[in-house]
Design a protein around this motif. Structure first.
Motif, short mmCIF file in Angstrom:
data_model
loop_
_atom_site.label_atom_id
_atom_site.label_comp_id
_atom_site.label_asym_id
_atom_site.label_seq_id
_atom_site.Cartn_x
_atom_site.Cartn_y
_atom_site.Cartn_z
N PHE A 1 0.83 -1.21 0.00
CA PHE A 1 0.00 0.00 0.00
C PHE A 1 0.86 1.26 0.00
CE2 PHE A 1 -1.61 3.37 2.82
CZ PHE A 1 -2.62 3.88 2.01
N ILE A 2 1.86 1.29 0.87
CA ILE A 2 2.72 2.47 0.95
C ILE A 2 3.52 2.65 -0.33
CG2 ILE A 2 4.81 3.37 2.08
CD1 ILE A 2 2.17 3.94 3.55
N MET A 3 4.03 1.55 -0.88
CA MET A 3 4.77 1.65 -2.13
C MET A 3 3.87 2.21 -3.24
SD MET A 3 6.84 -1.28 -4.29
CE MET A 3 5.34 -1.94 -5.07
N LEU A 4 2.64 1.71 -3.30
CA LEU A 4 1.71 2.17 -4.33
C LEU A 4 1.35 3.65 -4.12
CD1 LEU A 4 0.03 1.33 -6.78
CD2 LEU A 4 -1.81 0.68 -5.20
N TYR A 5 1.13 4.04 -2.87
CA TYR A 5 0.82 5.44 -2.57
C TYR A 5 1.94 6.36 -3.05
CZ TYR A 5 0.14 9.77 -0.04
OH TYR A 5 0.00 11.10 0.27
N CYS A 6 3.18 6.01 -2.71
CA CYS A 6 4.32 6.85 -3.09
C CYS A 6 4.53 6.86 -4.60
CB CYS A 6 5.58 6.39 -2.36
SG CYS A 6 5.52 6.67 -0.57
N LEU A 7 4.21 5.74 -5.24
CA LEU A 7 4.33 5.67 -6.69
C LEU A 7 3.31 6.59 -7.36
CD1 LEU A 7 6.06 4.11 -8.77
CD2 LEU A 7 4.18 2.47 -8.94
N ILE A 8 2.10 6.60 -6.84
CA ILE A 8 1.07 7.49 -7.37
C ILE A 8 1.49 8.95 -7.17
CG2 ILE A 8 -1.30 8.31 -7.00
CD1 ILE A 8 -2.03 5.38 -6.37
N GLU A 9 2.02 9.25 -5.99
CA GLU A 9 2.48 10.62 -5.74
C GLU A 9 3.59 11.01 -6.71
OE1 GLU A 9 4.92 12.88 -2.28
OE2 GLU A 9 3.03 11.98 -1.61
N LYS A 10 4.50 10.09 -6.96
CA LYS A 10 5.64 10.36 -7.84
C LYS A 10 5.19 10.76 -9.25
CE LYS A 10 9.69 8.01 -9.88
NZ LYS A 10 10.70 9.00 -9.56
N TYR A 11 4.20 10.05 -9.76
CA TYR A 11 3.83 10.25 -11.17
C TYR A 11 2.58 11.09 -11.40
CZ TYR A 11 7.42 6.88 -12.40
OH TYR A 11 8.63 6.24 -12.57
N PHE A 12 1.76 11.28 -10.36
CA PHE A 12 0.48 11.96 -10.60
C PHE A 12 0.23 13.19 -9.73
CE2 PHE A 12 -0.17 7.56 -11.95
CZ PHE A 12 -0.64 7.76 -13.24
N SER A 13 1.11 13.51 -8.77
CA SER A 13 0.85 14.66 -7.89
C SER A 13 1.28 15.98 -8.51
CB SER A 13 1.57 14.47 -6.56
OG SER A 13 2.98 14.57 -6.74
N ARG A 14 1.94 15.91 -9.67
CA ARG A 14 2.41 17.11 -10.38
C ARG A 14 3.30 17.99 -9.51
NH1 ARG A 14 -0.28 17.60 -15.12
NH2 ARG A 14 0.41 19.77 -15.34
N GLY A 15 4.04 17.33 -8.63
CA GLY A 15 5.03 18.05 -7.82
C GLY A 15 4.45 18.85 -6.67
N ASP A 16 3.17 18.63 -6.33
CA ASP A 16 2.53 19.42 -5.28
C ASP A 16 3.19 19.26 -3.92
OD1 ASP A 16 0.69 20.41 -7.05
OD2 ASP A 16 -0.86 18.93 -6.56
N PHE A 17 3.85 18.11 -3.68
CA PHE A 17 4.43 17.86 -2.37
C PHE A 17 5.95 17.99 -2.37
CE2 PHE A 17 0.55 15.33 -2.80
CZ PHE A 17 -0.19 15.83 -1.75
N ARG A 18 6.53 18.36 -3.48
CA ARG A 18 7.99 18.39 -3.58
C ARG A 18 8.58 19.50 -2.74
NH1 ARG A 18 10.72 15.37 -7.12
NH2 ARG A 18 12.45 16.84 -7.15
N LYS A 19 9.80 19.30 -2.31
CA LYS A 19 10.53 20.29 -1.52
C LYS A 19 10.65 21.58 -2.31
CE LYS A 19 15.12 21.25 0.38
NZ LYS A 19 16.51 20.75 0.53
N ALA A 20 10.33 22.68 -1.65
CA ALA A 20 10.45 23.99 -2.29
C ALA A 20 11.91 24.35 -2.47
CB ALA A 20 9.75 25.05 -1.45
N ARG A 21 12.27 24.83 -3.63
CA ARG A 21 13.64 25.25 -3.92
C ARG A 21 13.80 26.74 -3.58
NH1 ARG A 21 15.91 20.49 -3.72
NH2 ARG A 21 14.93 19.01 -5.14
N PRO A 22 15.04 27.19 -3.29
CA PRO A 22 15.27 28.60 -3.01
C PRO A 22 14.73 29.48 -4.14
CG PRO A 22 17.23 27.32 -2.50
CD PRO A 22 16.28 26.38 -3.17
N GLY A 23 13.97 30.50 -3.75
CA GLY A 23 13.43 31.42 -4.75
C GLY A 23 12.06 31.03 -5.25
N GLU A 24 11.60 29.82 -4.89
CA GLU A 24 10.28 29.39 -5.36
C GLU A 24 9.17 29.98 -4.51
OE1 GLU A 24 10.23 25.14 -5.46
OE2 GLU A 24 11.42 25.01 -7.28
#
Length: 247
Positions: free
Chosen positions: A224-247
Motif C-alpha cells: 500500500f505504501i509503495m503504491l501510494y508513493c508511486l502514485i504521488e511520484k507520477y500523478f501529484s504534479r510536484g505538489d508535495f515536492r521540496k520547495a527550492r530557493p526562490g520558489e
C-alpha cells in the motif's frame, strides 16, 4: 545541531537499559548535543519501570507512554511529534543498530544533506545473525522498490535513518501505523526531492525477547505504501515536492 533519537519500545525490559546506556555513552563521548526520546508503547512487562530508573541515570533521556492506538508506526509517530532537536533518527530498542553508525550519519548530515540513509547490504554494510527467511523477503522487497522507483539505493525498509527537522515536517501527514512506516519515510523523502546520502551500517539480531515484525501481516501494508508513493511520484504534479530557493 541538536540530535534527537526516537526509539519505540514494546516489551523491551530486558534490552532497553543496555541500549540506552550504550547510545548515551557514545553520544557523550563524541560531544554531540542530543536527546533520547523513548516511546513506551503500552508495554506489558517492566519497560516503563526500566525507563523510570534510567531517567535518573541518563540526563538526556525523555520518555512517554503512548496510550493508543498502539503499534510500531504509531509509537514512532508519537515520538516524532515530541522531539525537540534539529534532526532526528529512528533507532531500535534492542541494540540492533550501532550507536557508532549514528555518529557517522550525524557527521554526514552536517555536510548539508536533508537525510542520511543506512544500507546493510552494500560494501561496508554488515548483518549479524539475520534470519534467512527474513533476509530473502527483505531482498525481494527492496529489489522491487528499487526497480519500480528506479533507485540506486537498496535498503529502503531499513528503519535506521536520519532526517533534518524540516525534512521530517515535509513528509507529513504520516500514513503508516505499523512497520511500513520504515518504507514510507524514505520513499516520501526521495519522491519529494529531498537530498540524501547513503552510508553502510551494521545490524545485529537481538539478544533478548522476540522481534515485533510479523511478516505475514505486513506484505499488503508495505505494498500500500509503495503504491501510494508511486502514485504521488507520477500523478501529484510536484505538489508535495521540496520547495527550492526562490520558489
Amino acid at each position: 545541531m541538536k540530535l534527537s533519537v526516537v526509539i519505540p519500545a514494546y516489551n523491551e525490559a530486558e534490552s532497553i537499559a543496555e541500549t540506552l546506556r550504550a547510545l548515551y555513552a557514545t553520544l557523550v563521548a563524541e560531544q554531540i548535543d542530543h536527546e533520547i526520546v523513548v516511546t513506551n508503547d503500552n508495554s506489558k512487562d517492566d519497560t516503563l519501570g526500566q525507563l523510570q530508573a534510567l531517567s535518573r541515570e541518563l540526563p538526556t533521556l525523555r520518555y512517554y507512554t503512548n496510550p493508543g492506538p498502539n503499534g510500531f508506526g504509531y509509537a514512532v509517530r508519537y515520538g516524532l511529534e515530541r522531539y525537540q532537536g534539529d534532526c532526528v533518527a529512528v533507532m531500535m530498542a534492542d541494540l540492533s543498530d550501532d550507536p557508532a553508525d549514528l555518529v557517522r550519519f550525524y557527521r554526514k548530515l552536517l555536510e548539508g544533506y536533508d537525510c542520511v540513509f543506512g544500507s546493510r547490504w552494500g560494501r561496508g554494510g554488515r548483518v549479524v545473525d539475520y534470519p534467512v527467511h527474513k533476509k530473502l523477503l527483505n531482498r525481494v522487497a527492496n529489489t522491487l522498490v528499487k526497480t519500480v522507483f528506479r533507485l540506486r539505493y537498496n535498503d529502503c525498509t531499513n528503519a535506521f535513518k536520519l532526517y533534518r527537522r524540516h525534512t521530517m515536517e515535509g513528509l507529513k501527514p504520516f500514513l503508516s501505523p505499523h512497520f511500513n512506516l520504515t518504507l514510507e519515510l524514505p520513499l516520501k523523502a526521495i519522491v519529494r526531492g529531498y537530498s540524501y546520502a547513503v552510508l553502510p551500517n551494521s545490524w545485529t539480531n537481538r539478544k533478548y525477547g522476540e522481534s515485533k515484525l510479523k511478516i505475514k501481516e505486513m506484505g499488503s501494508r508495505y505494498f500500500f505504501i509503495m503504491l501510494y508513493c508511486l502514485i504521488e511520484k507520477y500523478f501529484s504534479r510536484g505538489d508535495f515536492r521540496k520547495a527550492r530557493p526562490g520558489e
